[in-house]
Scaffold this motif. Structure first.
Motif, PDB file in Angstrom:
ATOM      1  N   PRO A   1      26.770  30.558 -10.597  1.00 23.57           N
ATOM      2  CA  PRO A   1      27.708  29.925  -9.661  1.00 23.57           C
ATOM      3  C   PRO A   1      27.506  28.416  -9.688  1.00 23.57           C
ATOM      4  CG  PRO A   1      26.392  31.642  -8.597  1.00 23.57           C
ATOM      5  CD  PRO A   1      25.760  31.370  -9.909  1.00 23.57           C
ATOM      6  N   LYS A   2      28.506  27.683  -9.252  1.00 19.57           N
ATOM      7  CA  LYS A   2      28.376  26.233  -9.221  1.00 19.57           C
ATOM      8  C   LYS A   2      27.209  25.776  -8.347  1.00 19.57           C
ATOM      9  CE  LYS A   2      33.230  25.068 -10.127  1.00 19.57           C
ATOM     10  NZ  LYS A   2      34.448  24.382  -9.619  1.00 19.57           N
ATOM     11  N   GLY A   3      26.959  26.514  -7.287  1.00 20.27           N
ATOM     12  CA  GLY A   3      25.918  26.108  -6.346  1.00 20.27           C
ATOM     13  C   GLY A   3      24.519  26.533  -6.720  1.00 20.27           C
ATOM     14  N   ALA A   4      24.367  27.345  -7.760  1.00 18.25           N
ATOM     15  CA  ALA A   4      23.034  27.759  -8.196  1.00 18.25           C
ATOM     16  C   ALA A   4      22.360  26.621  -8.962  1.00 18.25           C
ATOM     17  CB  ALA A   4      23.137  28.998  -9.069  1.00 18.25           C
ATOM     18  N   MET A   5      21.045  26.755  -9.168  1.00 19.73           N
ATOM     19  CA  MET A   5      20.321  25.720  -9.896  1.00 19.73           C
ATOM     20  C   MET A   5      19.333  26.342 -10.870  1.00 19.73           C
ATOM     21  SD  MET A   5      19.718  22.500  -7.323  1.00 19.73           S
ATOM     22  CE  MET A   5      19.917  21.383  -8.712  1.00 19.73           C
ATOM     23  N   MET A   6      19.070  25.592 -11.949  1.00 18.00           N
ATOM     24  CA  MET A   6      18.046  25.948 -12.927  1.00 18.00           C
ATOM     25  C   MET A   6      17.138  24.734 -13.097  1.00 18.00           C
ATOM     26  SD  MET A   6      18.459  27.000 -16.972  1.00 18.00           S
ATOM     27  CE  MET A   6      19.349  28.528 -16.611  1.00 18.00           C
TER      28      MET A   6
ATOM     29  N   THR B   1      22.546  21.847 -12.026  1.00 14.85           N
ATOM     30  CA  THR B   1      23.500  22.660 -11.282  1.00 14.85           C
ATOM     31  C   THR B   1      24.133  23.669 -12.238  1.00 14.85           C
ATOM     32  OG1 THR B   1      25.361  21.189 -11.749  1.00 14.85           O
ATOM     33  CG2 THR B   1      24.036  20.705  -9.778  1.00 14.85           C
ATOM     34  N   GLY B   2      24.910  24.594 -11.698  1.00 12.88           N
ATOM     35  CA  GLY B   2      25.585  25.548 -12.550  1.00 12.88           C
ATOM     36  C   GLY B   2      26.497  24.871 -13.555  1.00 12.88           C
TER      37      GLY B   2
ATOM     38  N   ALA C   1      23.505  27.813 -19.714  1.00 13.92           N
ATOM     39  CA  ALA C   1      24.252  28.972 -19.229  1.00 13.92           C
ATOM     40  C   ALA C   1      25.562  29.049 -19.999  1.00 13.92           C
ATOM     41  CB  ALA C   1      24.511  28.867 -17.727  1.00 13.92           C
ATOM     42  N   ASP C   2      26.178  30.218 -19.992  1.00 11.52           N
ATOM     43  CA  ASP C   2      27.390  30.431 -20.787  1.00 11.52           C
ATOM     44  C   ASP C   2      28.667  30.207 -20.008  1.00 11.52           C
ATOM     45  OD1 ASP C   2      26.173  31.390 -23.372  1.00 11.52           O
ATOM     46  OD2 ASP C   2      25.306  32.851 -21.988  1.00 11.52           O
ATOM     47  N   ARG C   3      28.656  30.550 -18.727  1.00 14.84           N
ATOM     48  CA  ARG C   3      29.874  30.352 -17.944  1.00 14.84           C
ATOM     49  C   ARG C   3      29.543  30.321 -16.465  1.00 14.84           C
ATOM     50  NH1 ARG C   3      31.765  35.213 -15.688  1.00 14.84           N
ATOM     51  NH2 ARG C   3      30.828  37.102 -16.576  1.00 14.84           N
ATOM     52  N   LEU C   4      30.480  29.744 -15.710  1.00 14.04           N
ATOM     53  CA  LEU C   4      30.358  29.740 -14.258  1.00 14.04           C
ATOM     54  C   LEU C   4      30.864  31.063 -13.699  1.00 14.04           C
ATOM     55  CD1 LEU C   4      31.634  26.138 -13.449  1.00 14.04           C
ATOM     56  CD2 LEU C   4      29.272  26.948 -13.364  1.00 14.04           C
ATOM     57  N   ALA C   5      30.238  31.516 -12.621  1.00 10.95           N
ATOM     58  CA  ALA C   5      30.680  32.740 -11.960  1.00 10.95           C
ATOM     59  C   ALA C   5      32.057  32.524 -11.362  1.00 10.95           C
ATOM     60  CB  ALA C   5      29.684  33.138 -10.876  1.00 10.95           C
ATOM     61  N   GLU C   6      32.853  33.567 -11.381  1.00 11.32           N
ATOM     62  CA  GLU C   6      34.222  33.486 -10.887  1.00 11.32           C
ATOM     63  C   GLU C   6      34.388  34.335  -9.636  1.00 11.32           C
ATOM     64  OE1 GLU C   6      36.736  34.746 -14.019  1.00 11.32           O
ATOM     65  OE2 GLU C   6      36.128  33.158 -15.407  1.00 11.32           O
ATOM     66  N   GLY C   7      35.243  33.876  -8.719  1.00 11.99           N
ATOM     67  CA  GLY C   7      35.630  34.688  -7.575  1.00 11.99           C
ATOM     68  C   GLY C   7      34.583  34.769  -6.498  1.00 11.99           C
ATOM     69  N   ALA C   8      34.917  35.539  -5.478  1.00 18.56           N
ATOM     70  CA  ALA C   8      34.051  35.740  -4.316  1.00 18.56           C
ATOM     71  C   ALA C   8      33.002  36.800  -4.632  1.00 18.56           C
ATOM     72  CB  ALA C   8      34.891  36.183  -3.119  1.00 18.56           C
ATOM     73  N   PRO C   9      31.918  36.890  -3.845  1.00 13.41           N
ATOM     74  CA  PRO C   9      30.921  37.936  -4.042  1.00 13.41           C
ATOM     75  C   PRO C   9      31.527  39.326  -3.960  1.00 13.41           C
ATOM     76  CG  PRO C   9      30.132  36.273  -2.495  1.00 13.41           C
ATOM     77  CD  PRO C   9      31.587  35.983  -2.749  1.00 13.41           C
ATOM     78  N   ARG C  10      30.958  40.253  -4.713  1.00 14.60           N
ATOM     79  CA  ARG C  10      31.456  41.623  -4.712  1.00 14.60           C
ATOM     80  C   ARG C  10      31.261  42.261  -3.341  1.00 14.60           C
ATOM     81  NH1 ARG C  10      27.692  42.045  -8.484  1.00 14.60           N
ATOM     82  NH2 ARG C  10      26.814  43.809  -7.380  1.00 14.60           N
ATOM     83  N   ALA C  11      32.142  43.220  -3.027  1.00 13.73           N
ATOM     84  CA  ALA C  11      32.079  43.875  -1.717  1.00 13.73           C
ATOM     85  C   ALA C  11      30.790  44.663  -1.543  1.00 13.73           C
ATOM     86  CB  ALA C  11      33.282  44.800  -1.557  1.00 13.73           C
ATOM     87  N   ASP C  12      30.168  45.126  -2.652  1.00 17.12           N
ATOM     88  CA  ASP C  12      28.981  45.949  -2.523  1.00 17.12           C
ATOM     89  C   ASP C  12      27.699  45.129  -2.442  1.00 17.12           C
ATOM     90  OD1 ASP C  12      29.126  45.065  -5.139  1.00 17.12           O
ATOM     91  OD2 ASP C  12      28.267  46.899  -5.992  1.00 17.12           O
ATOM     92  N   GLU C  13      27.807  43.792  -2.461  1.00 15.84           N
ATOM     93  CA  GLU C  13      26.620  42.967  -2.313  1.00 15.84           C
ATOM     94  C   GLU C  13      26.251  42.898  -0.837  1.00 15.84           C
ATOM     95  OE1 GLU C  13      27.624  39.288  -4.172  1.00 15.84           O
ATOM     96  OE2 GLU C  13      26.645  39.862  -6.055  1.00 15.84           O
ATOM     97  N   SER C  14      24.995  43.170  -0.532  1.00 16.31           N
ATOM     98  CA  SER C  14      24.553  43.218   0.856  1.00 16.31           C
ATOM     99  C   SER C  14      24.405  41.821   1.431  1.00 16.31           C
ATOM    100  CB  SER C  14      23.200  43.946   0.956  1.00 16.31           C
ATOM    101  OG  SER C  14      22.190  43.164   0.361  1.00 16.31           O
ATOM    102  N   ALA C  15      24.376  41.750   2.756  1.00 11.14           N
ATOM    103  CA  ALA C  15      24.158  40.463   3.417  1.00 11.14           C
ATOM    104  C   ALA C  15      22.801  39.892   3.054  1.00 11.14           C
ATOM    105  CB  ALA C  15      24.268  40.650   4.938  1.00 11.14           C
ATOM    106  N   GLN C  16      21.842  40.779   2.830  1.00  9.92           N
ATOM    107  CA  GLN C  16      20.504  40.314   2.455  1.00  9.92           C
ATOM    108  C   GLN C  16      20.548  39.626   1.103  1.00  9.92           C
ATOM    109  OE1 GLN C  16      17.479  43.332   1.805  1.00  9.92           O
ATOM    110  NE2 GLN C  16      15.952  42.058   2.786  1.00  9.92           N
TER     111      GLN C  16
END
Length: 266
Positions: free
Chosen positions: A122-127, A183-184, A193-208
């Motif tokens: 994602p754009k907001g992630a870091m390495m 940054t991403g 990295a190869d590409r930026l993540a697209e879209g919103a988080p998946r519905a099955d990803e937990s709040a944690q």
């Protein structure tokens, strides 16, 4: 002399949401492997400081028969050699490995993901990449020998990053020397990295899962991207409660054993 590795582990010992987990998705012929933790040398280090050692990760990877592995990483880094063992297990696995840097891939976690067939951020992630750390004592010969080993480790890291990114080795080394945080967007532009993540988080990803990124205390590093969170003071002992329990003494002995072992190795 400050042992930054032990500081990193100690500073993050009480961070919530840390875990190593494997989620099988039989209907999609895929598996999701979460490394949301520091990477440590062995089970004893993991018990005292938290973190995940190489052995359970490698064992879990060997048990996965799915054709695709989604490796989800949010890690402040840790042990070079433990991460190398996980990296090699990923390279040897017949599945297609897609690494998702959900929050942070710093230090050892940054080259672990280089074993993936695809790296998504994602754009907001870091390495973050940097030169290897160690602690040494002794005479001139002892210190120079340690420096020589660190130079060899750095050389292997440069090779890994250069092979993946196509960047010149000297440029990689300069970034490592400066402790560089990408940054991403920067990681994609530079080949980490190869590409930026697209879209919103998946519905099955937990709040944690969503809350964990960004929780790390990174004050052990020279140029962390944000200020470390202050440590919470321990609660005072209740009236009549022994100041030092048998369990506390055992933990202290375990901690000293861990420190002695870490201080004697790279």
């Amino acid at each position: 002399m400050r042992n930054r590795y032990l500081q990193l582990l100690a500073d993050n010992r009480s961070v919530q949401g840390r875990r190593f987990e494997v989620r099988l998705q039989a209907e999609a012929d895929a598996a999701e492997v979460l490394i949301y933790d520091a990477i440590v040398d062995d089970a004893q280090m993991a018990e005292w400081f938290g973190g995940v050692a190489a052995e359970p990760v490698v064992r879990a990877l060997r048990d996965i028969t799915a054709s695709t592995i989604h490796l989800r990483v949010n890690s402040p880094g840790g042990s070079v050699f433990a991460a190398r063992a996980i990296e090699q297990a990923l390279r040897e696995h017949p599945a297609r490995v897609v690494a998702h840097i959900d929050g942070l891939a710093a230090s050892a976690a940054s080259f672990l993901v280089m074993a993936s067939d695809e790296i998504v951020m994602p754009k907001g992630a870091m390495m973050m990449i940097h030169k290897a750390w160690s602690v040494a004592w002794g005479n001139e010969d002892d210190l120079m020998a340690t420096a020589a080993v660190l130079g060899k480790i750095d050389g292997t890291l440069v090779d890994t990053y250069a092979d993946r990114t196509g960047q010149p080795a000297q440029q990689i080394l300069d970034w490592m020397r400066a402790e560089t945080w990408f940054t991403g967007t920067e990681a994609v532009e530079l080949g980490f990295a190869d590409r930026l993540a697209e879209g919103a988080p998946r519905a099955d990803e937990s709040a944690q899962d969503q809350a964990a990124p960004g929780a790390w205390n990174l004050s052990a590093y020279l140029r962390p991207p944000h200020a470390a969170k202050p440590a919470q003071a321990p609660a005072p002992a209740a009236a009549g409660e022994p100041l030092v329990s048998d369990e506390h003494r055992a933990r202290q002995r375990q901690r000293l054993a861990c420190m002695a072992r870490v201080a004697s190795t790279i």
